[in-house]
Design a protein around this motif. Structure first.
Motif, PDB file in Angstrom:
ATOM      1  N   GLY A  55       0.820  -1.202   0.000  1.00 10.81           N
ATOM      2  CA  GLY A  55       0.000   0.000   0.000  1.00 10.81           C
ATOM      3  C   GLY A  55       0.852   1.249   0.000  1.00 10.81           C
ATOM      4  O   GLY A  55       0.868   2.021  -0.943  1.00 10.81           O
ATOM      5  N   VAL A  56       1.624   1.427   1.081  1.00  8.28           N
ATOM      6  CA  VAL A  56       2.494   2.598   1.226  1.00  8.28           C
ATOM      7  C   VAL A  56       3.874   2.268   0.658  1.00  8.28           C
ATOM      8  O   VAL A  56       4.473   1.252   1.025  1.00  8.28           O
ATOM      9  CB  VAL A  56       2.606   2.993   2.707  1.00  8.28           C
ATOM     10  CG1 VAL A  56       3.546   4.184   2.866  1.00  8.28           C
ATOM     11  CG2 VAL A  56       1.231   3.305   3.281  1.00  8.28           C
ATOM     12  N   PHE A  57       4.383   3.124  -0.227  1.00  9.59           N
ATOM     13  CA  PHE A  57       5.746   2.925  -0.738  1.00  9.59           C
ATOM     14  C   PHE A  57       6.748   3.319   0.335  1.00  9.59           C
ATOM     15  O   PHE A  57       6.736   4.445   0.842  1.00  9.59           O
ATOM     16  CB  PHE A  57       5.969   3.751  -2.000  1.00  9.59           C
ATOM     17  CG  PHE A  57       7.358   3.627  -2.554  1.00  9.59           C
ATOM     18  CD1 PHE A  57       7.810   2.420  -3.072  1.00  9.59           C
ATOM     19  CD2 PHE A  57       8.229   4.708  -2.523  1.00  9.59           C
ATOM     20  CE1 PHE A  57       9.098   2.292  -3.572  1.00  9.59           C
ATOM     21  CE2 PHE A  57       9.517   4.592  -3.029  1.00  9.59           C
ATOM     22  CZ  PHE A  57       9.951   3.374  -3.543  1.00  9.59           C
ATOM     23  N   ASP A  58       7.657   2.383   0.692  1.00 11.40           N
ATOM     24  CA  ASP A  58       8.617   2.630   1.770  1.00 11.40           C
ATOM     25  C   ASP A  58      10.054   2.718   1.262  1.00 11.40           C
ATOM     26  O   ASP A  58      11.006   2.590   2.044  1.00 11.40           O
ATOM     27  CB  ASP A  58       8.514   1.536   2.830  1.00 11.40           C
ATOM     28  CG  ASP A  58       8.795   0.144   2.266  1.00 11.40           C
ATOM     29  OD1 ASP A  58       9.135   0.028   1.068  1.00 11.40           O
ATOM     30  OD2 ASP A  58       8.676  -0.838   3.029  1.00 11.40           O
ATOM     31  N   GLY A  59      10.205   2.961  -0.042  1.00 11.99           N
ATOM     32  CA  GLY A  59      11.539   3.126  -0.600  1.00 11.99           C
ATOM     33  C   GLY A  59      12.094   1.894  -1.275  1.00 11.99           C
ATOM     34  O   GLY A  59      13.134   1.972  -1.948  1.00 11.99           O
ATOM     35  N   VAL A  60      11.447   0.758  -1.105  1.00 13.18           N
ATOM     36  CA  VAL A  60      11.936  -0.509  -1.660  1.00 13.18           C
ATOM     37  C   VAL A  60      10.828  -1.177  -2.468  1.00 13.18           C
ATOM     38  O   VAL A  60       9.664  -1.177  -2.055  1.00 13.18           O
ATOM     39  CB  VAL A  60      12.401  -1.465  -0.536  1.00 13.18           C
ATOM     40  CG1 VAL A  60      12.858  -2.798  -1.108  1.00 13.18           C
ATOM     41  CG2 VAL A  60      13.515  -0.815   0.276  1.00 13.18           C
ATOM     42  N   LEU A  61      11.188  -1.732  -3.619  1.00 13.91           N
ATOM     43  CA  LEU A  61      10.242  -2.488  -4.432  1.00 13.91           C
ATOM     44  C   LEU A  61      10.048  -3.861  -3.790  1.00 13.91           C
ATOM     45  O   LEU A  61      10.952  -4.694  -3.774  1.00 13.91           O
ATOM     46  CB  LEU A  61      10.769  -2.636  -5.866  1.00 13.91           C
ATOM     47  CG  LEU A  61       9.868  -3.351  -6.869  1.00 13.91           C
ATOM     48  CD1 LEU A  61       8.517  -2.655  -6.999  1.00 13.91           C
ATOM     49  CD2 LEU A  61      10.556  -3.426  -8.234  1.00 13.91           C
ATOM     50  N   GLN A  62       8.869  -4.077  -3.229  1.00 14.29           N
ATOM     51  CA  GLN A  62       8.585  -5.316  -2.498  1.00 14.29           C
ATOM     52  C   GLN A  62       8.620  -6.522  -3.438  1.00 14.29           C
ATOM     53  O   GLN A  62       8.117  -6.458  -4.556  1.00 14.29           O
ATOM     54  CB  GLN A  62       7.212  -5.213  -1.827  1.00 14.29           C
ATOM     55  CG  GLN A  62       6.846  -6.396  -0.938  1.00 14.29           C
ATOM     56  CD  GLN A  62       5.529  -6.168  -0.220  1.00 14.29           C
ATOM     57  OE1 GLN A  62       5.193  -5.042   0.154  1.00 14.29           O
ATOM     58  NE2 GLN A  62       4.768  -7.225  -0.018  1.00 14.29           N
ATOM     59  N   LYS A  63       9.210  -7.633  -2.970  1.00 15.31           N
ATOM     60  CA  LYS A  63       9.325  -8.841  -3.789  1.00 15.31           C
ATOM     61  C   LYS A  63       8.902 -10.066  -2.998  1.00 15.31           C
ATOM     62  O   LYS A  63       9.237 -10.215  -1.826  1.00 15.31           O
ATOM     63  CB  LYS A  63      10.776  -9.030  -4.270  1.00 15.31           C
ATOM     64  CG  LYS A  63      10.978 -10.266  -5.135  1.00 15.31           C
ATOM     65  CD  LYS A  63      12.414 -10.380  -5.644  1.00 15.31           C
ATOM     66  CE  LYS A  63      13.362 -10.915  -4.603  1.00 15.31           C
ATOM     67  NZ  LYS A  63      14.700 -11.258  -5.174  1.00 15.31           N
ATOM     68  N   VAL A  64       8.132 -10.945  -3.666  1.00 13.61           N
ATOM     69  CA  VAL A  64       7.773 -12.250  -3.110  1.00 13.61           C
ATOM     70  C   VAL A  64       8.167 -13.291  -4.142  1.00 13.61           C
ATOM     71  O   VAL A  64       7.897 -13.125  -5.342  1.00 13.61           O
ATOM     72  CB  VAL A  64       6.262 -12.348  -2.810  1.00 13.61           C
ATOM     73  CG1 VAL A  64       5.920 -13.722  -2.238  1.00 13.61           C
ATOM     74  CG2 VAL A  64       5.824 -11.235  -1.862  1.00 13.61           C
ATOM     75  N   THR A  65       8.807 -14.362  -3.713  1.00 17.06           N
ATOM     76  CA  THR A  65       9.310 -15.380  -4.636  1.00 17.06           C
ATOM     77  C   THR A  65       8.464 -16.649  -4.564  1.00 17.06           C
ATOM     78  O   THR A  65       8.218 -17.179  -3.482  1.00 17.06           O
ATOM     79  CB  THR A  65      10.781 -15.717  -4.325  1.00 17.06           C
ATOM     80  OG1 THR A  65      11.564 -14.529  -4.504  1.00 17.06           O
ATOM     81  CG2 THR A  65      11.299 -16.797  -5.259  1.00 17.06           C
ATOM     82  N   LEU A  66       8.020 -17.088  -5.732  1.00 14.13           N
ATOM     83  CA  LEU A  66       7.334 -18.369  -5.879  1.00 14.13           C
ATOM     84  C   LEU A  66       8.240 -19.314  -6.661  1.00 14.13           C
ATOM     85  O   LEU A  66       9.228 -18.884  -7.270  1.00 14.13           O
ATOM     86  CB  LEU A  66       6.003 -18.193  -6.613  1.00 14.13           C
ATOM     87  CG  LEU A  66       5.006 -17.164  -6.044  1.00 14.13           C
ATOM     88  CD1 LEU A  66       3.753 -17.127  -6.912  1.00 14.13           C
ATOM     89  CD2 LEU A  66       4.654 -17.480  -4.610  1.00 14.13           C
ATOM     90  N   GLU A  67       7.879 -20.583  -6.704  1.00 17.14           N
ATOM     91  CA  GLU A  67       8.702 -21.543  -7.433  1.00 17.14           C
ATOM     92  C   GLU A  67       7.822 -22.652  -8.004  1.00 17.14           C
ATOM     93  O   GLU A  67       6.858 -23.082  -7.382  1.00 17.14           O
ATOM     94  CB  GLU A  67       9.773 -22.135  -6.505  1.00 17.14           C
ATOM     95  CG  GLU A  67      10.858 -22.910  -7.239  1.00 17.14           C
ATOM     96  CD  GLU A  67      12.068 -23.201  -6.369  1.00 17.14           C
ATOM     97  OE1 GLU A  67      12.996 -23.869  -6.858  1.00 17.14           O
ATOM     98  OE2 GLU A  67      12.076 -22.763  -5.195  1.00 17.14           O
TER      99      GLU A  67
END
Length: 383
Positions: free
Chosen positions: A106-118
């Motif tokens: 929601g809120v941009f905190d300076g980092v591009l959030q990443k989630v890894t699937l496989e």
């Protein structure tokens, strides 16, 4: 790996003062059935989840019910804020929800959030980029950031994307391919002078970009940079759109297929035009479609008594009524609404504007004097 891409739910939206919450509940239930049938490995929700930054209680309740059922299927859900959302409200409880497979940016905190699937072909990185303005990004970067394009590029560059892996991005921006403009709808927020433009070349590192913001399903530059579109028609400029959810199927790096899964609304949103007798006849014969949301344009030359009342007996969800004939040459009521700020006009000014559009002639000086006397007797012709 399969991923389902939707966007622009606009939960809580009103269209021409009609509350769309039941229609939204119906279409979200349809998306749940699609999810249950297709069994994707993840669901991507690309912003404008709510229609307002302060959503109504019934809108919050509907989203809660939808996300609860969606996460119960067991696959992760990825959601970002759009320009209509309050990032802070949408982010509330996000760390708790993450434990149940709901990932919210929601809120941009300076980092591009990443989630890894496989899957059997290796890693798939899901990046979540909430709606950005330059002012949101500037505090986190030393370089000059003045435009939306510069803001998005700065965030993506800092993420150091590994292009040897499969990468998916959720984003909610107005994306262009050079000077080519995508198709926009009246229900979307517009900025003056194209200040919010982001060029599609900013997303070269991604195998697929799941976009939100524009309400018509469409690819930008390449088919893998794609707006899912809104699940419902939210303006009559969308009357001819086919709404859908987008299903991605990823194979090895470079192999990706896209399928559009049609969404059928509880009530369609349609435009009809013709003499009132003909429209009433059609509506009585086609009773199911008569309950659609309707913009009717009457072409009768003669005056019609209580046209709205007559039409609503057959079309109960009539939203807009216009007239178009040899006297008007164009739609009357909507033109008046669009041509002036009603709150700043005197009754005399409003009547003169209506007379001009209705008869394609201005009031004569004698007619003006007569009307001014009438307004004075009724309580004044001033603003």
């Amino acid at each position: 790996m399969k991923l389902l891409h939707i966007a622009d739910l606009h939960i809580g939206k009103r269209v021409n003062e009609f509350n769309m919450i039941e229609d939204q509940k119906y279409i979200l239930e349809q998306i749940l059935r699609i999810t249950d049938g297709e069994k994707p490995d993840g669901v991507l929700i690309a912003g404008d989840v709510y229609d307002k930054s302060q959503p109504s209680a019934e809108a919050v309740e509907l989203l809660d019910e939808f996300l609860t059922q969606l996460t119960a299927f067991g696959q992760p859900v990825f959601m970002i804020s759009g320009n209509h959302d309050s990032p802070e409200r949408l982010s509330f409880g996000s760390r708790i929800m993450q434990k149940n497979g709901l990932h919210i940016a929601g809120v941009f905190d300076g980092v591009l959030q990443k989630v890894t699937l496989e899957d059997e072909h290796g890693i798939v990185n899901i990046y979540l980029l909430p709606f950005l303005k330059p002012a949101m990004v500037k505090p986190f970067f030393e370089q000059s950031i003045e435009s939306y394009d510069e803001a998005v590029r700065a965030v993506i560059s800092a993420a150091e994307i590994n292009t040897q892996e499969r990468n998916i991005l959720l984003a909610h921006q107005f994306v262009m391919d050079g000077a080519q403009q995508p198709e926009r709808s009246e229900s979307e927020s517009l900025s003056v002078g194209g200040l919010d433009n982001v060029d599609v070349s900013a997303f070269e590192a991604f195998d697929y970009v799941a976009l939100g913001h524009l309400h018509r399903p469409q690819g930008i530059g390449r088919d893998t940079v794609r707006y899912a579109g809104s699940p419902l028609k939210y303006s009559f400029s969308e009357a001819r759109h086919q709404k859908s959810a987008t299903l991605l199927e990823l194979g090895v790096k470079g192999e990706l297929s896209i399928h559009q899964l049609p969404l059928i609304p509880l009530h369609d949103l349609r435009e009809i035009k013709g003499p009132i007798a003909e429209l009433l006849r059609i509506g009585r014969e086609e009773t199911k479609s008569a309950e659609d949301y309707i913009h009717a344009t009457l072409t009768d030359e003669e005056e019609i008594y209580d046209a709205i009342g007559q039409l609503r007996q057959v079309y109960p969800n009539l939203m807009v009524l216009d007239f178009e004939n040899s006297r008007t040459g164009q739609a009357v009521f909507s033109q008046i609404a669009a041509s002036c700020d009603v709150s700043r006009k005197s009754p005399m000014d409003l009547f003169a504007a209506f007379y001009q559009i209705q008869n394609n002639n201005e009031l004569t000086p004698e007619q003006v004097r007569v009307m001014e006397r009438i307004f004075e007797q009724a309580g004044g012709a001033g603003a």
